[in-house]
Motif scaffolding. Sequence first.
Motif: not given
Length: 451
Positions: A162-166
Amino acid sequence: MEEIRQNKMGAMPVFPLIISMSVPAILSMMVQALYNIVDSYFVAQISENALTAVSLVFPVQTLLIALAVGTGVGLNSLIARRLGENRKEEADQAATHGLLLGLANGLLFLFVGLFLSGPFLRAFTSDPEIVSMGSVYMNIVCVYSFGACVEINIEKILQATGNMVFPMIFQLVGAVSNMLLDPVFIFGLFGVPAYGVKGAAIATVIAQILSMCVGLLVLFFREHEVRIEFRSFHVRWNVIRNIYAVGLPAIVMQSTGSAMVVGMNAILIGFTETAVAVFGAYFKLQSFVFMPVFGLNQGLMPVMGYNYGAKNKGRLLSAVRIGCMIAAAIMAVGVAGFWLFTDKLLLIFNASDRMLEIGVPALRTISLCFLPAAFGIVFSTTFQAVGDGIKSLIISLLRQIGVLLPCAFLLSKIGLEAVWYAFPIAEGISLMASILLFFLLKRTTLRTLDS
């Protein structure tokens, strides 16, 4: 956190939901498109032959990315499913396999670069300058491709949690550093020798490796829902099978673009190397139009998938309608730009008079395919979102190979200007097939969903 996400997916008004989820991906895609343009701009300053050489190698790079992204898609799917099933140890195993598969993919292309660069270029042209520049470029980008292969898998591992930023940061690091390094290595700045086309390849692989290093630092030194564990690691073939059960169809879909470019280059070079340069320039320019639509799809797919899983047919179909409207608006702007600023777009690549003569009608004709492509791409995303990957694969094969290449070959018998009409013809036929398959989906898979 998951509960908030589910409520948003199922309750937030569809239009602002799609916008909020798509904008970060669209911005990231636009930076990638800008990199494509800047990279080719610097190469074109060397010579038209340099642009032709890099254009001939482009399908090999596309194939490389297809293998990397397809593997990453399978990895993403497996990790997400295992986390959802609360089987964290198996998710950790999949992530660890993902890093090693990235290295294996890089090793495969190392051999491609070492042994196939010259033969590949000579299959298209006998011009010694183009063969020489293209071989050097292909050798470097393939031999050092491990950076891209590993970095893409790190992106997909984090996206699965669910991590879209990195992942967006990794892409920006690669694209921005490549744009900054291009003039340094191509023209020779700050004491660096002027390497020409070789310099473009060096800048590309340095940027990819830098992006990979940032990704590895984040993966190993920050807390995530998955962990990479090598101490008790051993290869589990069932994990690899599960990754490629989803990844292989994605690789095939991604590879169709590479096969299409190879086929088109083979047809166009029968007229003149300048036609290949024009097609290479078009391919970089069209990314400014298609990349935002692909970014839109990254926001659309989870919305469609969630509401399909929640059996909410109304929200699912609303997402399809809104997606089609936004995609069509983006593509309409693209068509206008290609018609109004055709010569200015080609002059970005230092176009000669002959390149302008061929390129102006080419870009205007090909751009007619943008609007039907908008709907076809959204329908294809819909098929993937509901788990019907075969329909999406059919559309992709029709768009890129099944209709386009035979049409282009037949039209080449009329003349070069006729070849470009293969693009709108292929997209028109593919759109009709997409509509038929979508109505079939509504009558079968979506029939039992709640309205």
